[in-house]
Design a protein around this motif. Sequence first.
Motif, short mmCIF file in Angstrom:
data_model
loop_
_atom_site.label_atom_id
_atom_site.label_comp_id
_atom_site.label_asym_id
_atom_site.label_seq_id
_atom_site.Cartn_x
_atom_site.Cartn_y
_atom_site.Cartn_z
N GLY A 59 0.64 -1.37 0.06
CA GLY A 59 0.19 -0.04 0.03
C GLY A 59 0.91 1.31 -0.01
O GLY A 59 0.39 2.45 -0.01
N PHE A 60 1.96 1.29 -0.25
CA PHE A 60 2.97 2.39 -0.05
C PHE A 60 2.56 3.09 -1.59
O PHE A 60 2.83 2.60 -2.53
CB PHE A 60 4.19 2.11 -0.03
CG PHE A 60 4.53 1.67 1.35
CD1 PHE A 60 5.76 2.53 2.16
CD2 PHE A 60 4.37 0.72 1.98
CE1 PHE A 60 5.90 2.35 3.34
CE2 PHE A 60 4.61 0.30 3.39
CZ PHE A 60 5.51 1.11 3.94
N PRO A 61 2.82 4.57 -1.51
CA PRO A 61 2.58 5.25 -2.70
C PRO A 61 3.86 5.42 -3.30
O PRO A 61 4.89 5.16 -2.69
CB PRO A 61 2.23 6.49 -2.33
CG PRO A 61 2.49 6.61 -0.80
CD PRO A 61 2.39 5.32 -0.23
N LEU A 62 3.93 5.39 -4.78
CA LEU A 62 5.28 5.33 -5.55
C LEU A 62 6.29 6.52 -4.89
O LEU A 62 7.55 6.20 -5.01
CB LEU A 62 4.92 5.63 -7.04
CG LEU A 62 4.29 4.32 -7.69
CD1 LEU A 62 3.92 4.93 -9.37
CD2 LEU A 62 5.15 3.16 -7.67
N GLU A 63 5.89 7.58 -4.66
CA GLU A 63 6.81 8.69 -4.05
C GLU A 63 7.41 8.22 -2.83
O GLU A 63 8.48 8.69 -2.55
CB GLU A 63 6.00 10.06 -4.09
CG GLU A 63 6.79 11.21 -3.40
CD GLU A 63 7.94 11.52 -4.61
OE1 GLU A 63 9.12 12.16 -4.01
OE2 GLU A 63 7.98 11.26 -5.73
N GLU A 64 6.61 7.50 -1.97
CA GLU A 64 7.44 7.37 -0.74
C GLU A 64 8.31 6.07 -1.00
O GLU A 64 9.48 6.02 -0.42
CB GLU A 64 6.07 6.72 0.24
CG GLU A 64 5.33 7.75 0.96
CD GLU A 64 6.19 8.61 1.87
OE1 GLU A 64 7.18 7.94 2.57
OE2 GLU A 64 6.18 9.73 1.92
N ILE A 65 7.95 5.28 -1.95
CA ILE A 65 8.69 4.04 -2.35
C ILE A 65 10.25 4.73 -2.89
O ILE A 65 11.25 4.33 -2.47
CB ILE A 65 8.32 3.15 -3.20
CG1 ILE A 65 6.85 2.56 -2.67
CG2 ILE A 65 9.25 2.17 -3.85
CD1 ILE A 65 6.22 1.52 -3.67
N ARG A 66 10.24 5.76 -3.66
CA ARG A 66 11.14 6.33 -4.09
C ARG A 66 12.15 6.97 -3.14
O ARG A 66 13.42 6.84 -3.44
CB ARG A 66 10.78 7.49 -5.21
CG ARG A 66 11.99 7.98 -5.86
CD ARG A 66 11.40 9.03 -6.90
NE ARG A 66 10.84 10.28 -6.28
CZ ARG A 66 11.98 11.21 -5.69
NH1 ARG A 66 13.04 11.02 -5.69
NH2 ARG A 66 11.33 12.28 -5.15
N ARG A 67 11.64 7.38 -2.31
CA ARG A 67 12.32 8.28 -0.98
C ARG A 67 12.96 7.18 -0.31
O ARG A 67 14.05 7.01 0.25
CB ARG A 67 11.07 9.10 -0.27
CG ARG A 67 11.13 10.29 -0.78
CD ARG A 67 10.61 11.17 0.48
NE ARG A 67 9.39 11.12 0.57
CZ ARG A 67 8.12 11.43 0.16
NH1 ARG A 67 8.24 12.56 -0.65
NH2 ARG A 67 7.01 11.35 0.68
N ILE A 68 12.13 6.01 0.14
CA ILE A 68 12.66 4.85 0.50
C ILE A 68 13.89 4.38 0.05
O ILE A 68 14.99 4.21 0.70
CB ILE A 68 11.60 3.68 0.99
CG1 ILE A 68 10.50 4.36 1.84
CG2 ILE A 68 12.17 2.64 1.59
CD1 ILE A 68 9.55 3.34 1.78
N LEU A 69 13.85 3.86 -1.14
CA LEU A 69 14.86 3.18 -1.83
C LEU A 69 16.20 4.19 -2.06
O LEU A 69 17.23 3.84 -2.42
CB LEU A 69 14.29 2.64 -3.22
CG LEU A 69 13.38 1.69 -3.26
CD1 LEU A 69 12.87 1.06 -4.39
CD2 LEU A 69 13.89 0.47 -2.03
#
Length: 253
Positions: A59-69
């Motif tokens: 359920g993570f939004p793409l922008e959050e995933i980009r920041r995480i990675l």
Amino acid sequence: MALTVSQVARLARISVRTLHHYDALELLCPSERSDAGYRLYSRADLQRLQQVLFFRELGFPLEEIRRILGNPDFDLRAALLMQRQLLDERAERLDALRHAVDAALASIDQGTQMSNEKMFEAFEGVDPSRYEAEVVERWGNTEAYRVSKQRTAKYRQEEWRRIKEESDGVFQGLAALLEAGRAPTEREAMDLAEAHRQHLIRWFYPCTPDFHRALGEMYVSDSRFTENIDGKKPGLSLFTRDAFVANAARQSP
């Protein structure tokens, strides 16, 4: 051997268009190009894609995933452990609901009547941190998970009641401000946001202002959060998110 975009799409069971979209967002940029300029994906690229898909399923939004990675401290193994924990928690919750549905069906089939308490016991004492953990560990900080798990394992019904009362008090306060036409950037709203952050620190896990801001973002990007919070007051999820963002901003150096 590097794989082409079509090969990766078949392997991951996603579309070529999705891979192009991830590239445009700088979420997954292929590390190589062929002499003709075509995208080529390495083994490391495939591992990153796997992480993207795991986070999307959670359920993570793409922008959050980009920041995480993109975080320099990102740890692949820690992220996998965190994702396993989230899936275990989700499975546990779904299993409890499945048993509740089975009990309701058995009551109908056997012509018996469930007590009022029995009808709703599956919803009693639900850990309010269950979905909040989805953002707490986005940086791969497994120590926070360990602390949270140790704390919550010791809580009894009385502790969970106090936790719920505290949390409800914060959201009731925010709902009252929204009802009164106040702005989420006003001091009173930010103070309530800070009270919520301290609530998480006190009962569950270390929660920096940045983590708390990300939690607020999930309140409006994840339908589970939005439906639950807006059920208290329409528009409350957005108001809460803005209060969390404002509170995090005022604490920035």
